[in-house]
Design an enzyme around this catalytic site. Structure first.
Site, short mmCIF file in Angstrom:
data_model
loop_
_atom_site.label_atom_id
_atom_site.label_comp_id
_atom_site.label_asym_id
_atom_site.label_seq_id
_atom_site.Cartn_x
_atom_site.Cartn_y
_atom_site.Cartn_z
N ASP A 10 0.84 -1.20 0.00
CA ASP A 10 0.00 0.00 0.00
C ASP A 10 0.87 1.25 0.00
OD1 ASP A 10 -2.43 -1.37 -0.10
OD2 ASP A 10 -2.42 -1.71 2.05
N LYS A 32 0.58 -7.88 -2.80
CA LYS A 32 -0.73 -7.39 -3.21
C LYS A 32 -0.57 -5.95 -3.69
CE LYS A 32 -4.12 -6.16 -0.25
NZ LYS A 32 -4.62 -4.85 -0.74
N ASP A 59 -5.36 -6.31 -6.40
CA ASP A 59 -6.54 -6.08 -5.55
C ASP A 59 -7.25 -4.79 -5.94
OD1 ASP A 59 -8.31 -5.97 -3.37
OD2 ASP A 59 -6.79 -5.21 -2.00
N LYS A 61 -10.65 -4.72 -6.56
CA LYS A 61 -12.03 -4.81 -6.05
C LYS A 61 -13.05 -4.23 -7.03
CE LYS A 61 -10.73 -4.44 -1.12
NZ LYS A 61 -9.34 -3.94 -1.12
N ASP A 64 -18.97 -2.80 -10.74
CA ASP A 64 -19.59 -1.94 -11.75
C ASP A 64 -20.63 -2.78 -12.48
OD1 ASP A 64 -20.06 0.13 -13.67
OD2 ASP A 64 -18.00 0.82 -13.40
N ILE A 65 -21.19 -2.27 -13.55
CA ILE A 65 -22.17 -3.08 -14.28
C ILE A 65 -21.43 -4.25 -14.94
CG2 ILE A 65 -23.81 -1.19 -14.65
CD1 ILE A 65 -22.72 -1.02 -17.55
N ASN A 67 -21.11 -5.60 -17.86
CA ASN A 67 -20.38 -5.42 -19.11
C ASN A 67 -19.05 -4.69 -18.89
OD1 ASN A 67 -20.32 -5.72 -22.01
ND2 ASN A 67 -20.48 -3.48 -22.06
N THR A 122 -12.98 -5.87 5.92
CA THR A 122 -12.69 -6.17 7.33
C THR A 122 -12.79 -4.91 8.21
OG1 THR A 122 -10.38 -6.13 6.65
CG2 THR A 122 -11.33 -8.28 7.09
N GLN A 193 -8.59 -1.39 11.11
CA GLN A 193 -9.20 -2.72 11.02
C GLN A 193 -10.01 -2.98 12.29
OE1 GLN A 193 -9.25 -4.37 8.40
NE2 GLN A 193 -7.30 -4.37 7.29
N GLY A 213 -0.39 -5.83 5.68
CA GLY A 213 0.12 -4.58 5.16
C GLY A 213 1.02 -3.89 6.15
N ARG A 214 0.42 -2.96 6.90
CA ARG A 214 1.21 -2.06 7.74
C ARG A 214 2.10 -2.74 8.76
NH1 ARG A 214 -4.14 1.38 8.55
NH2 ARG A 214 -4.90 -0.73 8.22
#
Ligand code: C5P
Length: 248
Positions: A10, A32, A59, A61, A64-65, A67, A122, A193, A213-214
């Protein structure tokens, strides 16, 4: 790679990523790359990470629609990453479209990336779900229901809290992959978190991969932190199943 410890890069730019890798001295990691970094560096960084031999969970995420998600996944499949993801909240049609896009975009002779769905972040709490999202259901039930939807859509697994793994496995099957962020060593700060679990507990609960991550990237000695977490997670996993990553 067996039961990976996935390091969340990150960071805001490539210089910070390079600085992070320096003390690891060429060691191959499972990393990631999330939206913060990818939106700044684009596919070029993915190519460089792959050339260095790293395994990659991209990652982004997607939500959306159908298509649009199909088209986006078609493009992402060409990058040759190991794992991609969507929000299960996008619905079954959207998740099926994601898989379709991946199948079309995966270069011939290679396997498509694993596709997993985020159930609930999370950082989400019961209060947030009820008061902000107006979902008046138990958080655990929502996660389970989203996991089932993900399974019905044909995806490979979910991103979830390690606390949810036993129930998800009992309903979706032991091969349904569970990738679990929200990991902290005992004594680490939780930061934003809400539902954190130690690497040892994640292992006992049956997680297939943990995302950290951190606790690795923002500490004074990242290599030492990585090794400590790996020890707690990895040692306990020697007899466990391997995550079905495409490029082992
Ligand atoms: O620093 P920390 O260990 O909390 O980072 C966790 C990583 O996992 C972040 O990159 C975050 O975006 C990601 N993540 C999460 N919860 C989810 C899905 C992804 O924390 N449900």
């Amino acid at each position: 790679m067996k039961k990976p410890l996935i390091v969340a890069l990150d960071y805001a730019n490539e210089q910070e990523v390079k600085k992070f890798f320096t003390p690891f001295d060429g060691q191959v990691l499972f990393v990631k790359v999330g939206m913060e970094l990818f939106y700044q560096t684009g596919p070029q960084l993915i190519t460089e990470l792959k050339e260095a031999g790293h395994h990659i969970f991209l990652d982004l995420k997607l939500h959306d629609i159908p298509n649009t998600v199909k088209g986006a996944m078609k493009g992402l499949a060409k990058l040759g990453v190991d794992i991609v993801n969507v929000h299960a909240a996008g619905g079954k049609d959207m998740m099926e479209a994601a898989l379709e896009g991946l199948d079309i975009g995966t270069p011939p002779g290679t396997d498509r990336p694993l596709c997993v769905a985020v159930t609930q972040l999370t950082s989400t709490t019961q209060w947030m779900m009820e008061e902000e999202l107006l979902i008046n259901r138990n958080l655990g039930d929502v996660v389970l229901s989203y996991a089932q939807l993900t399974k019905h859509a044909g995806l490979d697994g979910v991103v979830c809290s390690a606390l949810e793994v036993p129930k998800i496995k009992s309903i979706c099957g032991s091969n349904f992959q569970t990738i679990t962020p929200g990991i902290r060593l005992a004594g680490d700060a939780k930061q934003d978190q809400k539902r954190v679990v130690t690497p040892a507990d994640a292992s006992k609960l049956g997680s297939d991969a943990i995302v950290v991550g951190r606790s690795i990237t923002q500490v004074k000695e990242p290599v030492k932190a990585y090794e400590n977490i790996q020890l707690e997670w990895g040692m306990l996993n020697e007899k466990s199943n391997r995550i079905k990553t495409v490029r082992n």
